[in-house]
Design a protein around this motif. Structure first.
Motif, PDB file in Angstrom:
ATOM      1  N   LEU A   6       0.783  -1.159   0.021  1.00 49.97           N
ATOM      2  CA  LEU A   6      -0.096   0.106  -0.150  1.00 49.97           C
ATOM      3  C   LEU A   6       0.766   1.163  -0.192  1.00 49.97           C
ATOM      4  CD1 LEU A   6      -2.954   1.368   0.398  1.00 49.97           C
ATOM      5  CD2 LEU A   6      -2.461   1.234   2.798  1.00 49.97           C
ATOM      6  N   VAL A  55       3.349  -1.293   3.921  1.00 47.85           N
ATOM      7  CA  VAL A  55       2.961  -0.019   3.805  1.00 47.85           C
ATOM      8  C   VAL A  55       4.221   0.888   3.755  1.00 47.85           C
ATOM      9  CG1 VAL A  55       1.364   1.940   4.586  1.00 47.85           C
ATOM     10  CG2 VAL A  55       0.603  -0.682   4.961  1.00 47.85           C
ATOM     11  N   ASN A 153      -5.927  -6.148  -0.639  1.00 46.23           N
ATOM     12  CA  ASN A 153      -4.818  -6.283   0.296  1.00 46.23           C
ATOM     13  C   ASN A 153      -4.190  -7.727   0.381  1.00 46.23           C
ATOM     14  OD1 ASN A 153      -6.381  -7.193   2.081  1.00 46.23           O
ATOM     15  ND2 ASN A 153      -6.280  -5.875   3.374  1.00 46.23           N
ATOM     16  N   TRP A 159      -2.831  -3.333   6.570  1.00 51.75           N
ATOM     17  CA  TRP A 159      -3.435  -2.131   5.990  1.00 51.75           C
ATOM     18  C   TRP A 159      -4.665  -1.407   6.514  1.00 51.75           C
ATOM     19  CZ3 TRP A 159      -3.587  -3.308   0.081  1.00 51.75           C
ATOM     20  CH2 TRP A 159      -2.341  -3.666  -0.504  1.00 51.75           C
TER      21      TRP A 159
END
Length: 168
Positions: A6, A55, A153, A159
């Motif tokens: 992400l 992330v 995801n 996330w």
């Protein structure tokens, strides 16, 4: 290595999803920072070991145009968890117009639902109320964040803190 990462904008808003390789390069070149590593996974070079990103956040703000979710057959199936919104089966799926096209129903997020062929034929040119076939979940237009969280995801809950927004 087919994991996804992400990518957050500088203000921590979700921007996109990219490959681990692309994310690592952005971190390595100091164009982004690692916000959350992938649960204990590592990337190895000949001489070094790095945490695998899950992330990342860009160091500079990117002015991105509005991100919406395209209205496609596949995205309707994803939104509806690949199950008939009338009976719950996951077999022989098609798209149903909640308000039939013959009665002015449009191709919109709120008028399209996943249905199995059997339920779609049974409902015919009736509304769910008229056919006595209530929808399990009302069709809605998913936000970009919700769509990322629910359908891209595969990262478990890594996330969630960055994608919990707006609701349906």
């Amino acid at each position: 290595m087919n994991s996804r990462v992400l990518v957050l904008n500088q203000d921590f808003s979700p921007l996109m999803v990219c490959s681990v390789e692309r994310a690592f390069i952005l971190v390595y070149l100091k164009k982004s920072e690692l916000v959350r590593p992938a649960n204990g996974h590592k990337l190895h070079s000949v001489t070094q070991t790095y945490p695998m990103p899950s992330v990342i956040r860009l160091n500079r703000y990117v002015n991105a145009p509005y991100k919406g979710v395209n209205l496609t057959r596949q995205n309707i199936f994803k939104r509806d968890n690949n199950e008939c919104q009338y009976c719950g089966t996951k077999k022989e799926l098609t798209i149903d117009h909640v308000i039939p096209r013959a009665r002015g129903g449009k191709d919109t997020w709120t008028n399209l639902a996943t249905a199995c062929k059997k339920c779609n034929a049974k409902k015919g040119d009736y509304t769910p109320d008229e056919a006595g076939m209530p929808l399990r979940k009302k069709p809605y237009k998913p936000s970009y964040s919700i769509f990322l969280r629910d359908h891209l995801n595969g990262q478990g809950s890594e996330w969630d803190a960055f994608l919990s927004d707006q609701g349906h």
